[in-house]
Design a protein around this motif. Structure first.
Motif, short mmCIF file in Angstrom:
data_model
loop_
_atom_site.label_atom_id
_atom_site.label_comp_id
_atom_site.label_asym_id
_atom_site.label_seq_id
_atom_site.Cartn_x
_atom_site.Cartn_y
_atom_site.Cartn_z
N MET A 102 -11.21 46.03 -76.39
CA MET A 102 -10.50 47.08 -75.67
C MET A 102 -10.01 46.58 -74.32
N ILE A 103 -10.84 45.79 -73.64
CA ILE A 103 -10.44 45.24 -72.34
C ILE A 103 -9.22 44.34 -72.49
N VAL A 104 -9.24 43.49 -73.52
CA VAL A 104 -8.10 42.59 -73.78
C VAL A 104 -6.84 43.39 -74.05
N GLN A 105 -6.96 44.46 -74.84
CA GLN A 105 -5.80 45.31 -75.12
C GLN A 105 -5.21 45.89 -73.85
N SER A 149 -11.47 58.33 -77.47
CA SER A 149 -12.84 58.00 -77.85
C SER A 149 -13.73 59.23 -77.82
N LEU A 150 -13.51 60.08 -76.83
CA LEU A 150 -14.35 61.27 -76.66
C LEU A 150 -14.18 62.25 -77.82
N ILE A 170 -23.52 58.33 -79.85
CA ILE A 170 -23.04 57.52 -78.73
C ILE A 170 -21.52 57.48 -78.75
N MET A 171 -20.89 57.55 -77.58
CA MET A 171 -19.44 57.40 -77.48
C MET A 171 -19.11 55.93 -77.27
N SER A 172 -18.35 55.35 -78.19
CA SER A 172 -17.94 53.95 -78.07
C SER A 172 -16.48 53.90 -77.64
N PRO A 173 -16.16 53.11 -76.61
CA PRO A 173 -14.78 53.08 -76.11
C PRO A 173 -13.83 52.43 -77.10
N MET A 174 -12.62 52.98 -77.21
CA MET A 174 -11.56 52.38 -78.02
C MET A 174 -10.22 52.83 -77.46
N ALA A 175 -9.20 52.03 -77.73
CA ALA A 175 -7.86 52.34 -77.23
C ALA A 175 -7.13 53.26 -78.21
N PRO A 176 -6.18 54.06 -77.71
CA PRO A 176 -5.42 54.95 -78.59
C PRO A 176 -4.54 54.21 -79.60
N THR A 177 -4.38 52.89 -79.42
CA THR A 177 -3.59 52.10 -80.38
C THR A 177 -4.44 51.62 -81.55
N THR A 208 -6.30 51.04 -84.98
CA THR A 208 -5.99 51.36 -86.36
C THR A 208 -7.26 51.86 -87.06
N THR A 209 -7.11 52.21 -88.35
CA THR A 209 -8.26 52.70 -89.12
C THR A 209 -9.37 51.66 -89.16
N VAL A 210 -8.98 50.39 -89.29
CA VAL A 210 -9.98 49.32 -89.34
C VAL A 210 -10.79 49.27 -88.06
N ALA A 211 -10.09 49.36 -86.91
CA ALA A 211 -10.80 49.31 -85.63
C ALA A 211 -11.73 50.49 -85.46
N VAL A 212 -11.27 51.68 -85.86
CA VAL A 212 -12.11 52.86 -85.71
C VAL A 212 -13.33 52.78 -86.62
N GLU A 213 -13.14 52.28 -87.85
CA GLU A 213 -14.29 52.10 -88.74
C GLU A 213 -15.25 51.06 -88.17
N PHE A 214 -14.66 50.03 -87.55
CA PHE A 214 -15.43 48.99 -86.87
C PHE A 214 -16.29 49.62 -85.78
N VAL A 215 -15.67 50.52 -84.99
CA VAL A 215 -16.39 51.23 -83.94
C VAL A 215 -17.48 52.12 -84.52
N GLN A 216 -17.16 52.79 -85.63
CA GLN A 216 -18.13 53.68 -86.26
C GLN A 216 -19.38 52.89 -86.68
N GLU A 217 -19.16 51.72 -87.24
CA GLU A 217 -20.29 50.88 -87.65
C GLU A 217 -21.16 50.52 -86.45
N ALA A 218 -20.51 50.10 -85.36
CA ALA A 218 -21.27 49.74 -84.16
C ALA A 218 -22.02 50.94 -83.59
N THR A 219 -21.36 52.10 -83.62
CA THR A 219 -22.00 53.32 -83.11
C THR A 219 -23.24 53.68 -83.92
N ILE A 220 -23.11 53.63 -85.24
CA ILE A 220 -24.24 53.94 -86.12
C ILE A 220 -25.40 52.97 -85.88
N GLU A 221 -25.07 51.70 -85.75
CA GLU A 221 -26.11 50.69 -85.51
C GLU A 221 -26.82 50.94 -84.18
#
Length: 423
Positions: A136-139, A306-307, A389-396, A398-411
């Motif tokens: 997200m920082i790089v984006q 993200s919220l 937990i709220m995990s930060p992500m950018a509004p750009t 994609t579905t893959v990134a959001v699923e990626f975030v969901q996995e990290a949040t669950i863990e």
């Protein structure tokens, strides 16, 4: 963090170059459109076309990857992006630009899906959260830095368009040369929109409104700056301020999100963003006032993405979180398509004028704030200790990134539960 950088630095560097090119072309077209004499309404269709392509790409790119693989999809789509960016100044026509923006939006969506699945594959459970933060920082830094490149060449010429094309072209290198294994690609089957709306009305309505707000910022910010007579450096700083605000406020807002009723925070963030828009209406086009307005709007609305996802997750089982992400992104994409068009219509001198840029943001944030109040009257708040937990992500994302975030949040949530049980 160093471990993530050592394993994924080339991928993150390549993504940064992609965002540089994407951030540059968006602002550049807004400025060049004014120089070409295009009306704000005509430019609104050009800007909205990107989100039409992006939404289509998010639906079709996964199937393309399954058929021919990550490497071919990435190389082909990035090549199309590079070609279209060079062709913009060759065909200074709104129809040609709109077609080009559809192509670029579609291709960027596919490129992001590919890169994000590679990033997911390059991380493990221990460093996935850090990888998400770096991503997200790089984006954000890529889009902010792109605004400085506006000053390198003359927007009425070819140089800046060539720079954007070159940035996308050279992004191939670090990504394709550093990737050895081709990750398996699979995404969750999304739940129906009706189910999603029943589970979280505020999440769905908020994502739709937020799509329009973000698209207005990303697509029409430079158009507004050019229309009110800002200089090229001022337009660059103005557009960058939206993303600087997002970068600085994302983590404090995330910290607050995990410690209070998220609906209250959605209300507060929407109200502050709306106040920022009203400030822009009242005191724009004073440059200093525009920077304050842009910081408040960007700082509040970008983290809302993200919220709202975190709020929706609070009403879902872990197994359903990834399935819901596709529906939320689709709803957000629909709002993003309409945002620039409505903004462009309001910015017409016969309607509101340039201030229509801030008017639409003020109206949409006010609607979101009022709807959050309404939803608080319909069901009780979930206890803070029971929220995720709220995990930060950018509004750009994609579905893959959001699923990626969901996995990290669950863990992360499971680790918290284990730690509490051991204590």
């Amino acid at each position: 963090m160093l471990q993530v950088l050592s394993s994924a630095w080339a991928l993150l560097f390549g993504i940064g170059l992609l965002l540089l090119g994407n951030g540059l072309q968006g602002t550049l077209l807004g400025v060049r459109g004014e120089l070409e004499g295009f009306s704000t309404f005509e430019m609104s269709f050009v800007m909205a076309a990107y989100f039409v392509g992006f939404l289509g790409g998010s639906r079709l790119a996964p199937e393309m990857i399954r058929r021919v693989g990550h490497v071919r999809v990435f190389a082909a789509l990035a090549s199309f992006i590079s070609a279209v960016m060079i062709l913009y100044p060759v065909f200074p026509d709104t129809i040609a630009w709109s077609i080009g923006r559809v192509i670029v939006g579609f291709c960027f969506s596919g490129v992001y899906v590919t890169a994000e699945s590679w990033l997911n594959n390059a991380t493990d459970n221990e460093n996935r959260g850090k990888a998400l933060s770096l991503y997200m920082i790089v984006q954000m830094l890529g889009v902010v830095s792109a605004q400085a490149l506006m000053l390198v060449g003359d927007p009425s010429g070819y140089e800046t368009f060539v720079i954007a094309s070159v940035l996308v072209s050279i992004s191939f290198g670090p990504i394709l040369l550093s990737i050895s294994p081709t990750p398996a690609f699979d995404t969750a089957k999304p739940m129906t929109l009706r189910q999603l709306i029943e589970i979280s009305p505020l999440g769905c309505v908020g994502m739709f409104l937020l799509g329009g707000i973000f698209a207005a910022q990303f697509g029409m910010g430079a158009v507004y700056g050019a229309t009110v007579g800002l200089s090229l450096p001022q337009i660059s700083i103005f557009v960058a301020t939206f993303y600087v605000g997002a970068l600085l406020v994302q983590y404090p807002l995330g910290w607050m999100s995990d410690r209070m009723d998220r609906r209250v925070l959605i209300l507060l963030a929407s109200a502050v963003a709306g106040a920022g828009a009203v400030f822009g209406i009242m005191f724009g086009p004073s440059f200093e006032s525009l920077l304050i307005a842009a910081f408040l709007i960007g700082g509040m609305t970008n983290p809302l993405y993200s919220l709202l996802i975190a709020h929706t997750n609070d009403y879902l089982d872990h197994d359903d979180m990834a399935a819901a992400s596709g529906g939320l992104i689709f709803i957000n994409g629909l709002g993003a398509i309409l945002g620039p068009v409505i903004t462009g219509a309001l910015m017409d001198d016969a309607v509101v004028g340039p201030a229509g840029f801030f008017v639409i943001i003020a109206v949409l944030t006010l609607i979101l704030a009022l709807y959050a109040i309404y939803r608080m009257t319909q069901r009780p708040a979930i206890p803070v200790e029971d929220t995720g937990i709220m995990s930060p992500m950018a509004p750009t994302a994609t579905t893959v990134a959001v699923e990626f975030v969901q996995e990290a949040t669950i863990e992360a949530e499971l680790e918290e539960m284990q730690a509490e049980q051991q204590a």
